[in-house]
Design an enzyme around this catalytic site. Structure first.
Site: not given
Length: 245
Positions: A153-155, A157-158
């Protein structure tokens, strides 16, 4: 340098970690800084106080990076304090971790709201208000290349941050404003250490040939370069990770 010619910067997420290091590093170059925070006013004020003790100029502003009205107020506060804005550094972000199959969708939405919408809102305002010669510096992550489980999820977003960075650089043709993203590797910040065992931390530190975690000061040097002398670097993602990927 006169007050009118001195450069000014907004640093989102400037209350700690990479944001604090970036504020101190830019102030060392004579840049006046607005230090944004979302929840920790005391930490933001401590960062501002450290800048002032070192001979710099700093103000603080609290707000939600994904709220366009609050961010417009932040830009207005910076212009009132400094007369204009030259640099925007978007370090604000959140990093809850879970496998994709197990990720709570409400947490997923919160990650995207802060990391994607927040960056978009601040970039939109920066694109409208930065002075010529300015720089927008967004933050991605080396996890888009390292592809470690739990970071989906974090990757994601980035990855979106990288896309908007590269497109905005081209949309600002003729404005003399650079737009780049820094993609740190694992960096010794509270955000990184949260939820990890010492064994996990040690293993991650060994991923790069330098065999250590990055420091906020390592990343702040990349910020200072893109904010100042790196004028021929535009529309790029700079991987600051010690060679991990």
């Amino acid at each position: 340098m006169t007050a009118s010619s001195q450069r000014s910067a907004i640093i989102t997420g400037g209350s700690g970690g990479i944001g604090r290091a970036a504020a101190l590093r830019l102030a060392d170059d004579g840049v006046r800084v607005l230090i944004h925070y979302s929840g920790n006013a005391q930490a933001a004020q401590e960062t501002a106080d450290a800048v002032v003790v070192a001979g710099g100029t700093a103000v603080v502003f609290g707000g939600d990076v994904a709220d366009e009205d609050q961010m417009q107020e932040m830009f207005a506060a910076a212009i009132e304090a400094f007369g204009g804005i030259d640099v925007v550094v978007n370090t604000a972000g959140i990093m809850p971790l879970a496998p994709i199959a197990a990720m709570d969708l409400e947490i997923f939405d919160r990650i995207q709201r802060t990391n994607v919408r927040g960056t978009f809102v601040v970039n939109q305002l920066a694109a409208r208000q930065l002075r010529a010669g300015g720089a927008i510096i967004n933050f991605s992550t080396s996890m888009t290349r390292l592809q470690m489980p739990g970071y989906g999820a974090y990757a994601a977003s980035k990855g979106a941050v990288e896309a908007m960075t590269l497109i905005l650089a081209r949309e600002l043709r003729g404005r003399d404003i650079t737009v780049n993203a820094i993609a740190p590797g694992p960096t010794a910040t509270p955000l990184f250490f949260t939820g990890k065992t010492q064994e996990q931390i040690d293993a991650i530190a060994k991923l790069n040939p330098m065999e250590r975690l990055g420091t906020p000061e390592d990343i702040a040097e990349a910020v200072a370069f893109l904010a100042g002398p790196g004028r021929w670097i535009n529309g790029q993602v700079l991987f600051a990770n010690g060679g991990a990927a």
